[in-house]
Enzyme design. Structure first.
Site, PDB file in Angstrom:
ATOM      1  N   CYS A   2       0.786  -1.320  -0.099  1.00  0.00           N
ATOM      2  CA  CYS A   2       0.241   0.057  -0.005  1.00  0.00           C
ATOM      3  C   CYS A   2       0.947   1.158  -0.025  1.00  0.00           C
ATOM      4  O   CYS A   2       2.179   1.059   0.210  1.00  0.00           O
ATOM      5  CB  CYS A   2      -0.951   0.254   1.269  1.00  0.00           C
ATOM      6  SG  CYS A   2      -1.913  -1.455   1.420  1.00  0.00           S
ATOM      7  N   ARG A  27       2.081   1.081  -6.008  1.00  0.00           N
ATOM      8  CA  ARG A  27       2.018   0.146  -4.696  1.00  0.00           C
ATOM      9  C   ARG A  27       0.782  -0.509  -4.554  1.00  0.00           C
ATOM     10  O   ARG A  27       0.489  -1.398  -3.688  1.00  0.00           O
ATOM     11  CB  ARG A  27       2.476   1.018  -3.653  1.00  0.00           C
ATOM     12  CG  ARG A  27       4.062   1.776  -3.867  1.00  0.00           C
ATOM     13  CD  ARG A  27       4.204   2.538  -2.355  1.00  0.00           C
ATOM     14  NE  ARG A  27       4.462   1.653  -1.420  1.00  0.00           N
ATOM     15  CZ  ARG A  27       5.660   0.981  -1.008  1.00  0.00           C
ATOM     16  NH1 ARG A  27       6.531   1.492  -1.863  1.00  0.00           N
ATOM     17  NH2 ARG A  27       5.583   0.325  -0.093  1.00  0.00           N
ATOM     18  N   TRP A  74      -3.779  -1.909  -1.298  1.00  0.00           N
ATOM     19  CA  TRP A  74      -3.778  -3.269  -1.919  1.00  0.00           C
ATOM     20  C   TRP A  74      -4.323  -4.262  -0.842  1.00  0.00           C
ATOM     21  O   TRP A  74      -3.733  -4.402   0.326  1.00  0.00           O
ATOM     22  CB  TRP A  74      -2.319  -3.715  -2.320  1.00  0.00           C
ATOM     23  CG  TRP A  74      -2.522  -4.882  -3.101  1.00  0.00           C
ATOM     24  CD1 TRP A  74      -2.469  -5.359  -4.601  1.00  0.00           C
ATOM     25  CD2 TRP A  74      -2.274  -6.323  -2.405  1.00  0.00           C
ATOM     26  NE1 TRP A  74      -2.580  -6.454  -4.655  1.00  0.00           N
ATOM     27  CE2 TRP A  74      -2.238  -7.120  -3.696  1.00  0.00           C
ATOM     28  CE3 TRP A  74      -2.308  -6.692  -1.328  1.00  0.00           C
ATOM     29  CZ2 TRP A  74      -2.269  -8.716  -3.360  1.00  0.00           C
ATOM     30  CZ3 TRP A  74      -2.036  -8.076  -1.088  1.00  0.00           C
ATOM     31  CH2 TRP A  74      -2.068  -8.747  -2.052  1.00  0.00           C
ATOM     32  N   ASN A  98       0.269   0.291   6.223  1.00  0.00           N
ATOM     33  CA  ASN A  98       0.847  -0.476   5.170  1.00  0.00           C
ATOM     34  C   ASN A  98       1.548  -1.640   6.036  1.00  0.00           C
ATOM     35  O   ASN A  98       2.333  -1.334   6.805  1.00  0.00           O
ATOM     36  CB  ASN A  98       1.857   0.138   4.153  1.00  0.00           C
ATOM     37  CG  ASN A  98       2.546  -0.912   3.406  1.00  0.00           C
ATOM     38  OD1 ASN A  98       1.832  -1.776   2.999  1.00  0.00           O
ATOM     39  ND2 ASN A  98       3.553  -0.736   2.795  1.00  0.00           N
ATOM     40  N   GLY A  99       1.014  -2.883   5.615  1.00  0.00           N
ATOM     41  CA  GLY A  99       1.366  -4.080   6.483  1.00  0.00           C
ATOM     42  C   GLY A  99       0.312  -4.808   6.751  1.00  0.00           C
ATOM     43  O   GLY A  99      -0.643  -4.794   6.242  1.00  0.00           O
ATOM     44  N   GLU A 478      10.254 -17.165 -16.887  1.00  0.00           N
ATOM     45  CA  GLU A 478       9.823 -15.461 -16.868  1.00  0.00           C
ATOM     46  C   GLU A 478       8.975 -15.253 -17.934  1.00  0.00           C
ATOM     47  O   GLU A 478       8.159 -14.217 -17.597  1.00  0.00           O
ATOM     48  CB  GLU A 478      11.106 -14.851 -17.225  1.00  0.00           C
ATOM     49  CG  GLU A 478      11.298 -13.283 -17.349  1.00  0.00           C
ATOM     50  CD  GLU A 478      10.368 -12.824 -16.131  1.00  0.00           C
ATOM     51  OE1 GLU A 478      10.530 -13.219 -15.007  1.00  0.00           O
ATOM     52  OE2 GLU A 478      10.224 -11.481 -16.196  1.00  0.00           O
ATOM     53  N   LYS A 482       5.275 -13.332 -17.096  1.00  0.00           N
ATOM     54  CA  LYS A 482       4.893 -12.080 -17.790  1.00  0.00           C
ATOM     55  C   LYS A 482       3.507 -12.136 -18.595  1.00  0.00           C
ATOM     56  O   LYS A 482       2.627 -11.108 -18.336  1.00  0.00           O
ATOM     57  CB  LYS A 482       5.960 -11.672 -19.185  1.00  0.00           C
ATOM     58  CG  LYS A 482       7.341 -11.019 -18.389  1.00  0.00           C
ATOM     59  CD  LYS A 482       7.345  -9.675 -18.106  1.00  0.00           C
ATOM     60  CE  LYS A 482       7.646  -9.316 -16.769  1.00  0.00           C
ATOM     61  NZ  LYS A 482       7.990  -9.987 -15.741  1.00  0.00           N
ATOM     62  N   GLU A 485       0.923 -12.377 -15.606  1.00  0.00           N
ATOM     63  CA  GLU A 485       0.504 -11.185 -14.912  1.00  0.00           C
ATOM     64  C   GLU A 485      -0.033  -9.881 -15.815  1.00  0.00           C
ATOM     65  O   GLU A 485      -0.635  -9.381 -15.269  1.00  0.00           O
ATOM     66  CB  GLU A 485       1.752 -10.566 -13.855  1.00  0.00           C
ATOM     67  CG  GLU A 485       2.756 -10.397 -14.892  1.00  0.00           C
ATOM     68  CD  GLU A 485       4.105  -9.798 -13.967  1.00  0.00           C
ATOM     69  OE1 GLU A 485       3.782  -9.260 -12.979  1.00  0.00           O
ATOM     70  OE2 GLU A 485       5.377  -9.902 -14.512  1.00  0.00           O
ATOM     71  N   HIS A 501       6.670 -36.331 -18.511  1.00  0.00           N
ATOM     72  CA  HIS A 501       6.278 -36.907 -17.294  1.00  0.00           C
ATOM     73  C   HIS A 501       5.035 -36.226 -16.797  1.00  0.00           C
ATOM     74  O   HIS A 501       4.719 -36.040 -15.575  1.00  0.00           O
ATOM     75  CB  HIS A 501       7.298 -36.427 -16.006  1.00  0.00           C
ATOM     76  CG  HIS A 501       8.756 -37.169 -16.493  1.00  0.00           C
ATOM     77  ND1 HIS A 501       9.039 -38.474 -16.553  1.00  0.00           N
ATOM     78  CD2 HIS A 501       9.754 -36.527 -17.193  1.00  0.00           C
ATOM     79  CE1 HIS A 501      10.275 -38.703 -16.929  1.00  0.00           C
ATOM     80  NE2 HIS A 501      10.643 -37.514 -17.472  1.00  0.00           N
ATOM     81  N   LYS A 601       3.620  -3.162  -7.536  1.00  0.00           N
ATOM     82  CA  LYS A 601       4.960  -3.078  -7.725  1.00  0.00           C
ATOM     83  C   LYS A 601       5.924  -3.680  -6.888  1.00  0.00           C
ATOM     84  O   LYS A 601       7.141  -4.277  -6.972  1.00  0.00           O
ATOM     85  CB  LYS A 601       5.430  -1.579  -8.180  1.00  0.00           C
ATOM     86  CG  LYS A 601       6.928  -1.779  -8.588  1.00  0.00           C
ATOM     87  CD  LYS A 601       6.837  -2.376 -10.030  1.00  0.00           C
ATOM     88  CE  LYS A 601       8.535  -2.289 -10.520  1.00  0.00           C
ATOM     89  NZ  LYS A 601       8.496  -3.355 -11.709  1.00  0.00           N
TER      90      LYS A 601
HETATM   91  C1  AGP Z   1       7.665  -9.309 -11.888  1.00  0.00           C
HETATM   92  O1  AGP Z   1       7.056  -9.027 -13.232  1.00  0.00           O
HETATM   93  C2  AGP Z   1       6.533  -9.107 -10.693  1.00  0.00           C
HETATM   94  N1  AGP Z   1       6.146  -7.732 -10.936  1.00  0.00           N
HETATM   95  C3  AGP Z   1       7.154  -9.830  -9.662  1.00  0.00           C
HETATM   96  O2  AGP Z   1       7.408 -11.108  -9.681  1.00  0.00           O
HETATM   97  C4  AGP Z   1       8.476  -9.097  -8.881  1.00  0.00           C
HETATM   98  O3  AGP Z   1       9.488  -9.471  -9.763  1.00  0.00           O
HETATM   99  C5  AGP Z   1       8.388  -9.661  -7.569  1.00  0.00           C
HETATM  100  O4  AGP Z   1       7.372  -9.221  -6.795  1.00  0.00           O
HETATM  101  C6  AGP Z   1       9.651  -9.126  -6.838  1.00  0.00           C
HETATM  102  O5  AGP Z   1       9.839  -8.038  -6.737  1.00  0.00           O
HETATM  103  P1  AGP Z   1      11.492  -7.222  -6.188  1.00  0.00           P
HETATM  104  O6  AGP Z   1      12.283  -7.721  -7.512  1.00  0.00           O
HETATM  105  O7  AGP Z   1      10.980  -5.801  -6.159  1.00  0.00           O
HETATM  106  O8  AGP Z   1      11.973  -8.182  -4.997  1.00  0.00           O
END
Ligand code: AGP
Length: 606
Positions: A2, A27, A74, A98-99, A478, A482, A485, A501, A601
């Protein structure tokens, strides 16, 4: 997860708070709110959805006041709704948080027994009533200390009080919190990014500390209430990075920035004249490190998986990789000669920070690879290796992933050479190839004309697979991450050799499958795995590197070729079409590319 902002000033604060909330939206963005103090009252306005909705609300109900707090949420406890949005207020107190308060249920029961009435389903609301309860018999500082002592879990807090019209309380445990200094006003914010448009003078709270912020004075205290001094940092002004320019999305901008960010990072570590690598002030001798543990989350974890292949290839170091959320609770065998490396773009990911904290508590060697050098993870590691990518705003990580891999690769080369496991001419050759990487990334980005057409198929498919082997296996993970998400469709990254398998059962006629098949030692193996899925009806998008040999083309749906380079560096180039594939799939579906649903983020809660 947040975002928090607080401002105490000699002028009205509501519009400055709204502007900061817009910067904090990366955030968390499922609801937002603001509370100010004016004419002896707390004025609170909240709304579901984006900050724009809150701003529209404010047009009808303008709120005055030279002191206020704001929040973008969030959701952790309680669905995204106006009632659950922060701030949470009683008649006398208003709080943004936040937390996660882990003992909120018990505290709520106690407070209800004391006659407090709760309006929301959130854990945060217990803070409002707890501080209100303690203020009945204690002065402000005592009430704060008592309240903080009762809370279990993580928090960054901003609190204002009806009867204290000139101050904001900030408190931190486990979630980042910064104080900013301005002319006749001072600020509280989740991170420097929220404060940068108002000041570049920042102090950071550490866990357990709290502060009393007035417009012309800030006092800091430790967890016992003892006054402490804090360093004031001057932050670089890189405001231009925070602007999309003429790009439609930050993600598009950040994909195209990659040649430059790679170049900047190479410049920071490579000694051009002597073709050597400089990692200044590395605090350990080579004999002190005989094994490594690489730790991260999400994309950062994928960069660690890639690095393990490089370490295995070029060193005799024993290298383990773990996701931070597993590592932090695992029965770890801590070893003095093990270096723990934490990879994190934001440097604030709660799981990664907790894993670092665990290693610090066990007096282990810790290093971090981050993009935000003033972050908590950077500040609390023994050694920091910045990735120099500039702010990454798009929630889906792109340039930071290549930056994380690049710094890990540079570390592999340096350690391998220092340990005499890489011959000098080989070392120099690899450094020379590295200096070509920015141009190769540029050419690969510019050559992806087919990808937009192909992306439509992935956007419409009910699911897809991404296959790789060796160095391209983490890149397959990766690519799948992508696509998941950004386009909210199921996509699975898998080691190609594992398909028989079980997952082969998933393949059905017309299912899109990405096969990463660079001309490396796995090429023949993975092209036969590719035939296995083609034989069962898969539409294969083959991604390989240019090479004098023709690409196997029979029954391949589409082929994309990235620039050729030494095999170590192919992961950088193979990633680019996958970034674009995800981007265009989300574009086709009309989804919010920079702020995908349910994500944020910086995941600062566990
Ligand atoms: C990646 O596209 C995501 N947004 C997410 O997996 C991100 O890499 C992960 O939350 C780790 O974030 P950080 O690198 O800021 O620790």
């Amino acid at each position: 997860m947040c975002g928090i902002i607080g401002i105490t000033s000699n002028k009205p604060v509501s519009s400055a708070i709204i502007n900061s909330l817009k910067k904090l939206e990366y955030r968390g963005y499922d609801s937002a709110g603001i509370a100010t103090l004016s004419n002896g009252f707390i004025n609170e306005i909240k709304s579901e959805g984006r900050v724009d909705n809150l701003e529209k609300n404010l047009i009808n109900k303008k709120i005055e006041g030279n002191i206020g707090i704001g929040h973008v949420r969030w959701a952790t406890h309680g669905i995204p709704s106006t009632i659950n949005a922060h701030p949470h207020s009683s008649e006398t107190v208003s709080v943004v948080h936040n937390g996660i308060i882990e003992n909120s249920t018990k505290l709520k029961e106690y407070l209800i027994s004391r006659g407090h009435i709760f309006k929301s389903q959130t854990d945060t609301e217990v803070i409002v009533h707890l501080i209100t309860e303690y203020l009945k018999e204690n002065d402000l500082k005592k009430s704060i200390l008592k309240m903080l002592g009762k809370l279990q879990g993580s928090f960054a807090l901003g609190i204002i009080f009806k009867d204290q019209p000139d101050l904001i309380i900030g408190a931190r445990r486990g979630s980042p919190l910064a104080v900013g200094y301005g002319p006749n006003e001072n600020y509280l914010g989740s991170d420097s990014y929220a404060l940068k448009s108002m000041t570049n003078k920042i102090s950071y709270l550490n866990d357990g500390e709290f502060c009393i912020i007035k417009k012309n004075q800030v006092e800091f205290f430790d967890e016992k209430g003892k006054k402490i001094n804090k360093k004031v940092l001057e932050l670089s002004s890189d405001e231009k990075n925070y602007d999309k320019g003429d790009y439609k999305h930050f993600m598009a901008k950040e994909i195209e920035e990659q040649p430059l960010t790679i170049k900047n990072c190479v410049k920071e570590y490579i000694d051009n004249i002597n073709n050597d690598i400089n990692i200044y002030n590395f605090p350990w001798k080579k004999e002190e490190i005989n094994s490594l543990t690489l730790i991260g989350c999400g994309t950062a974890y994928n960069s660690c998986l890639t690095a393990k292949y490089w370490f295995d290839e070029m060193t005799n170091l024993d290298v383990n990789v773990d996701v931070a959320s597993e590592f932090r609770y695992r029965k770890n065998k801590f070893k003095k000669d093990n270096l723990y490396i934490f990879v994190s773009q934001s440097g604030e990911t709660a799981d990664t920070y907790a894993a670092l904290d665990l290693c610090n508590k066990n007096k282990m060697k810790t290093a971090s690879i981050v993009n935000v050098i003033e972050s908590s993870i950077a500040r609390d590691s023994n050694f920091v290796l910045p990735i120099h990518c500039g702010p990454e705003i798009g929630v889906a990580s792109t340039k930071a992933f290549l930056g994380q891999m690049l710094v890990l690769y540079i570390l592999v080369l340096k350690l391998s050479f220092l340990r005499e496991e890489l011959k000098k001419d080989n070392y120099i050759q690899k450094i020379k190839s590295l200096k070509q990487l920015p141009d190769l990334v540029e050419k690969t980005i510019m050559s992806q004309n087919k990808i937009q057409l192909v992306a439509n198929t992935f956007a419409e498919a009910k699911g897809s697979m991404f296959l790789g082997r060796g160095l391209s296996y983490p890149i397959a993970l990766e690519g799948a991450l992508k696509l998941k998400e950004l386009s909210y469709t199921h996509a699975e990254g898998y080691p190609a050799g594992e398909m028989k398998h079980g997952p082969l059962a998933l393949i059905e006629n017309g299912m899109p499958v990405v096969v990463l098949a660079p001309r490396d030692s796995y090429y023949s193996k993975i092209t036969s795995n590719m035939q296995e899925v083609i034989a069962r009806g898969a539409k294969v998008l083959l991604i390989t590197n240019k090479n004098k040999d023709d690409v196997v083309s029979e029954n391949i749906w589409e082929t994309i070729e990235v620039e050729d380079t030494n095999v170590d560096l192919l992961p950088f180039l193979l990633t680019i079409p996958l970034q674009k594939l995800a981007y265009y799939s989300a574009l086709k579906k009309g989804y919010d590319i920079d702020k995908p649903r349910n994500l944020a983020k910086s995941v600062t809660v566990e």
